[in-house]
Write an enzyme that holds these catalytic residues in place. Structure first.
Site, PDB file in Angstrom:
ATOM      1  CB  CYS A   1      -5.095  19.634  35.819  1.00 58.25           C
ATOM      2  SG  CYS A   1      -6.688  19.025  35.255  1.00 58.25           S
TER       3      CYS A   1
ATOM      4  CG  ASP B   1       4.554 -10.651   8.783  1.00 60.25           C
ATOM      5  OD1 ASP B   1       5.057 -11.789   8.944  1.00 60.25           O
ATOM      6  OD2 ASP B   1       4.349  -9.846   9.702  1.00 60.25           O
TER       7      ASP B   1
ATOM      8  CE  LYS C   1     -12.994 -24.869  41.367  1.00 65.53           C
ATOM      9  NZ  LYS C   1     -13.723 -23.769  41.482  1.00 65.53           N
TER      10      LYS C   1
ATOM     11  CE  LYS D   1     -12.052 -27.388  37.829  1.00 61.58           C
ATOM     12  NZ  LYS D   1     -12.526 -26.142  37.264  1.00 61.58           N
TER      13      LYS D   1
ATOM     14  CD  GLU E   1       8.698 -13.407   0.451  1.00 61.98           C
ATOM     15  OE1 GLU E   1       9.177 -14.070  -0.482  1.00 61.98           O
ATOM     16  OE2 GLU E   1       9.265 -13.239   1.555  1.00 61.98           O
ATOM     17  CG  PHE E   2       1.950 -16.002   5.485  1.00 60.93           C
ATOM     18  CD1 PHE E   2       2.193 -17.366   5.455  1.00 60.93           C
ATOM     19  CD2 PHE E   2       0.762 -15.548   6.049  1.00 60.93           C
ATOM     20  CE1 PHE E   2       1.267 -18.268   5.972  1.00 60.93           C
ATOM     21  CE2 PHE E   2      -0.167 -16.440   6.567  1.00 60.93           C
ATOM     22  CZ  PHE E   2       0.092 -17.800   6.524  1.00 60.93           C
TER      23      PHE E   2
ATOM     24  CD  GLU F   1      -5.165 -34.012  32.695  1.00 57.05           C
ATOM     25  OE1 GLU F   1      -6.162 -33.277  32.643  1.00 57.05           O
ATOM     26  OE2 GLU F   1      -5.076 -35.079  32.092  1.00 57.05           O
TER      27      GLU F   1
ATOM     28  CE  LYS G   1      -8.807 -35.197  33.645  1.00 57.30           C
ATOM     29  NZ  LYS G   1      -8.506 -34.682  32.313  1.00 57.30           N
TER      30      LYS G   1
HETATM   31  S1  IVH Z   1     -11.558 -33.226  32.764  1.00 56.21           S
HETATM   32  C1  IVH Z   1     -15.495 -35.700  32.783  1.00 56.21           C
HETATM   33  N1  IVH Z   1      -9.345 -31.830  32.995  1.00 56.21           N
HETATM   34  O1  IVH Z   1     -13.161 -28.069  34.637  1.00 56.21           O
HETATM   35  C2  IVH Z   1     -14.341 -34.850  33.135  1.00 56.21           C
HETATM   36  N2  IVH Z   1     -11.422 -30.671  33.101  1.00 56.21           N
HETATM   37  O2  IVH Z   1     -15.700 -28.834  36.462  1.00 56.21           O
HETATM   38  C3  IVH Z   1     -14.037 -33.855  32.117  1.00 56.21           C
HETATM   39  N3  IVH Z   1     -11.184 -28.239  33.352  1.00 56.21           N
HETATM   40  O3  IVH Z   1     -15.864 -28.547  32.476  1.00 56.21           O
HETATM   41  C4  IVH Z   1     -13.207 -32.748  32.565  1.00 56.21           C
HETATM   42  N4  IVH Z   1      -8.997 -28.195  33.381  1.00 56.21           N
HETATM   43  O4  IVH Z   1     -13.947 -27.156  31.626  1.00 56.21           O
HETATM   44  C5  IVH Z   1     -10.703 -31.800  32.984  1.00 56.21           C
HETATM   45  N5  IVH Z   1      -7.305 -30.717  33.158  1.00 56.21           N
HETATM   46  C6  IVH Z   1      -8.643 -30.684  33.123  1.00 56.21           C
HETATM   47  C7  IVH Z   1      -9.375 -29.480  33.244  1.00 56.21           C
HETATM   48  C8  IVH Z   1     -10.763 -29.518  33.237  1.00 56.21           C
HETATM   49  C9  IVH Z   1     -10.102 -27.467  33.430  1.00 56.21           C
HETATM   50  C10 IVH Z   1     -12.577 -27.729  33.418  1.00 56.21           C
HETATM   51  C11 IVH Z   1     -13.486 -28.269  32.365  1.00 56.21           C
HETATM   52  C12 IVH Z   1     -14.656 -28.891  33.067  1.00 56.21           C
HETATM   53  C13 IVH Z   1     -14.538 -28.319  34.452  1.00 56.21           C
HETATM   54  C14 IVH Z   1     -14.994 -29.371  35.437  1.00 56.21           C
END
Ligand code: IVH
Length: 662
Positions: A401, A25, A304, A107, A27-28, A105, A280
């Site tokens: 106490c 660290d 959700k 969320k 040196e860095f 994906e 998506k």
């Molecule tokens: S795609 C047009 N992918 O969720 C679509 N959003 O209510 C763009 N979020 O504002 C979003 N994980 O902040 C996307 N894997 C994911 C996400 C994600 C979290 C959030 C993002 C967005 C909100 C949507």
């Protein structure tokens, strides 16, 4: 400068991406300092993606509002599989029978960010804001190591935007809270809000210290390579962005539902909080065909997860006492099975929370396990409330106490003020003292400390240094060898440097970083003890809260005795090494107050320069003051006072002249 940049980038890559340290660290830091110095000497040669920006140090007064080139839309939400099937039907209909596939994906529960790259260089990072306009938080975002400052390779588009989620990992969040608890600061409620607050901090050096992270999930721009979402995600990975490996291609809604079911449990093992799945349509051309409603894309939806929740009986409330005397109320629950574990207890944080929930003992309460590991009480099941149930009255004296509790104006927690005589506070102080960041006595643990305390052998950290072999030998679990190890460990700790000692003695609000700053500024315990409020406030990073806490600590006779005993035991009471570099004496005898925000220098840098040139930094404007070094946005009261008293007011250009370009 080019060579240094490459070298620093190389070691950053090894360290942050490959988890390898090839150089120390020390040196860095040396390499980075050399580059920083060159950059301040030749600002025109500073590169826009210089690694020096990772350490922060810029201060933003007000974040500039920026209009998004592509608005940041939100997603339609659903909690049900029926809704998802309907979404799938709409997609099929919109695509008029053409085959399609999805990408699923997780969320991520963080703060959404738009990262703008021009000619491969990160030029701007903007928060979502209202979706149309957000805040420019570029300087803070540049401190996040997992976000590339420059993208290299063939075929990089001239302009592109990357959308993602900035987050604080569960590990970093709990570490941060532990540190805060340790120095008597109130803890943060959840990782998301903490990440969001961190991103809006004015001092980017503080942001850098928080170790934020970022997952990206969306690439935007014109004429981009790859014609499908997954292809673009892989491209982002290739360009060095951090992509969660949890995405998956699904050829139909059945596979989507399987993905959702699969991650329902295992998502809790991920490094960050997640609250659902984003689905998506994979082909970009099909995304375009489906288009957007006013608020959200028709080609994507968020499913959700419901937070797991049950109702159970509140059997009682117990109260825990921490090292600093802070009281934490805990709900004692009728054991109940919830999302994989049996829950018996839940934190209630403080008296306000109990009042907000309106708890009565014997109530049935709803307990929820969201992203956080610790379950929380979210409400009372009023249908089951017994007639005549009485609201919880908060304790007024310490459960350990018996001392009367106090509550400081503006703080949520109650405190037990008996810091010298309350068992958990005493044991907690010793645990704080021996921890790795402090005196690093690893031959001692919580169990041994409890034993030593119960036997009356140790009441304060200084007592550790008086322990003799015959005190330890014969204690449970101690034979000759282990006794020797314990005592050797304690003895070895006198090698620990002064800044760690200063942290170890446990002054409230003095964490490791503040202790380091204080040590560097005051150089010895004696000088720190002698400092008055003004002198304390003149030290870097010391505000009123810390200054008052240091004063209160040394005003206490027992603390002074303790420090005296530690000194006698041989602990370091001053910094080793040389004084700060002396540059000249041109400011000898001159006093300065530095206030506001500056263009060329950081405020702390100016203070250091004043000292290196023989001057003195004060905190308040008075008639004796020679110069008020004024930046932008300083308080009008200070300015007025200086004018009235005839104090000379100068800017950074005049200051440069004073030190004569030295
Ligand atoms: S795609 C047009 N992918 O969720 C679509 N959003 O209510 C763009 N979020 O504002 C979003 N994980 O902040 C996307 N894997 C994911 C996400 C994600 C979290 C959030 C993002 C967005 C909100 C949507």
């Amino acid at each position: 400068m080019g060579e240094l940049t490459e070298l620093v980038n190389h070691h950053n890559h090894l360290y942050y991406q490959l988890h390898q340290s090839v150089i120390s660290d020390f040196e860095f830091d040396g390499l980075l300092k050399e580059l920083t110095d060159l950059e301040s000497a030749f600002p025109a040669l500073r590169l826009p993606d210089s690694p020096t920006q990772r350490v922060g140090g810029t201060v933003t007064r007000e974040f500039e509002t920026v209009t998004h080139r592509y608005p940041m839309l939100s997603l339609g939400n659903t909690y049900s599989e029926t809704d998802l099937t309907e979404f799938d039907n709409r997609v099929a209909k919109g695509l008029e029978g053409a085959p399609y596939a999805y990408c699923c994906e997780l969320k991520f529960d963080g703060v959404s960010i738009s990262l703008i790259y021009e000619k491969g260089v990160l030029t701007r990072a903007v928060t979502r804001g209202d979706g149309v306009r957000g805040d420019d938080v570029t300087n803070n975002v540049r401190t996040i190591h997992r976000i590339p400052l420059r993208v290299k390779g063939a075929g990089i588009p001239d302009y592109f935007e990357v959308r993602g989620e900035i987050f604080l990992s569960k590990k970093m969040f709990s570490q941060l809270n532990k540190e805060r608890e340790d120095i008597g600061e109130e803890t943060y409620a959840n990782a998301r809000n903490t990440a969001s607050g961190t991103l809006k901090m004015q001092d980017s050096a503080l942001v850098a210290a928080r170790k934020l992270d970022c997952y990206v999930y969306y690439l935007l721009g014109e004429d981009l390579p790859e014609d499908n979402h997954i292809g673009r995600i892989r491209l982002l990975e290739k360009w060095g962005f951090n992509v969660s490996p949890t995405y998956r291609s699904c050829s139909n809604i059945r596979e989507v539902l399987a993905y959702i079911a699969e991650w329902d449990k295992s998502r809790h093992d991920l490094p960050l909080e997640t609250d659902g799945v984003v689905i998506k349509v994979n082909a970009i051309q099909q995304q375009e065909q489906l288009g957007f409603t006013a608020k959200s894309p028709r080609w994507a939806i968020a499913y959700k997860y419901k937070a797991a929740s049950v109702s159970t009986r509140l059997n009682g409330i117990t109260y825990q006492v921490g090292r600093t005397g802070a009281i934490t109320p805990v709900a004692e629950l009728e054991p109940v099975f919830l999302a994989g574990t049996t829950v018996k207890r839940a934190s209630l944080h403080n008296a306000n929370e109990i009042e907000r929930l309106g708890l009565c003992i014997g109530d049935h309460v709803f307990v929820e396990k969201g992203g956080e590991i610790i379950p929380k009480v979210t409400g009372v099941d009023m249908d089951k409330r017994q007639p005549g149930a009485k609201a919880v009255t908060y304790i007024s004296s310490c459960p350990e106490c018996g001392e009367s509790l106090i509550r400081v104006e503006g703080e949520a927690s109650h405190y037990c003020p008996n810091d010298q005589g309350c068992a958990p506070q005493i044991k907690g102080k010793i645990e704080h003292f021996i921890q790795r960041k402090a005196m690093d006595i690893n031959s001692l643990g919580e169990r041994t400390i409890a034993t030593l305390y119960e036997r009356g052998l140790v009441r304060t950290p200084a007592d550790l240094y008086d322990l003799r072999e015959e005190d330890i030998l014969g204690l449970e679990g101690f034979k000759e060898q282990s006794t020797r190890n314990l005592l050797d460990g304690i003895r070895a700790s006198i090698q620990i440097p002064f800044e760690s000692v200063l942290f170890a003695i446990g002054i409230r609000y003095v964490g490791k970083t503040v202790a380091e700053k204080l040590a560097r500024h005051f150089r010895s315990m004696d000088q720190l003890m002698a400092a008055n409020r003004e002198a304390l406030l003149a030290a870097p990073e010391v505000g009123e809260k810390i200054a008052d806490s240091v004063l209160a600590y040394f005003a206490n006779e027992a603390n002074r005795t303790e420090v005296e005993r530690l000194k006698k035991a041989g602990l370091a009471m001053e910094v080793s090494g040389k004084e700060p570099e002396k540059l000249s004496d041109v400011l000898a005898g001159k006093t300065f107050v530095v206030s506001g925000v500056f263009a060329k220098y950081e405020r702390e840098q100016l203070k250091e320069l004043i000292v290196s040139h023989g001057g003195k930094v004060l905190s308040g404007v008075s008639g004796k003051l020679d110069y008020l070094l004024a930046g932008d946005n300083m308080g009008p009261a200070k300015l007025e006072k200086a004018e009235k008293l005839g104090v000379k007011i100068i800017g950074e250009a005049e200051f440069d002249q004073l030190i004569g370009g030295r």
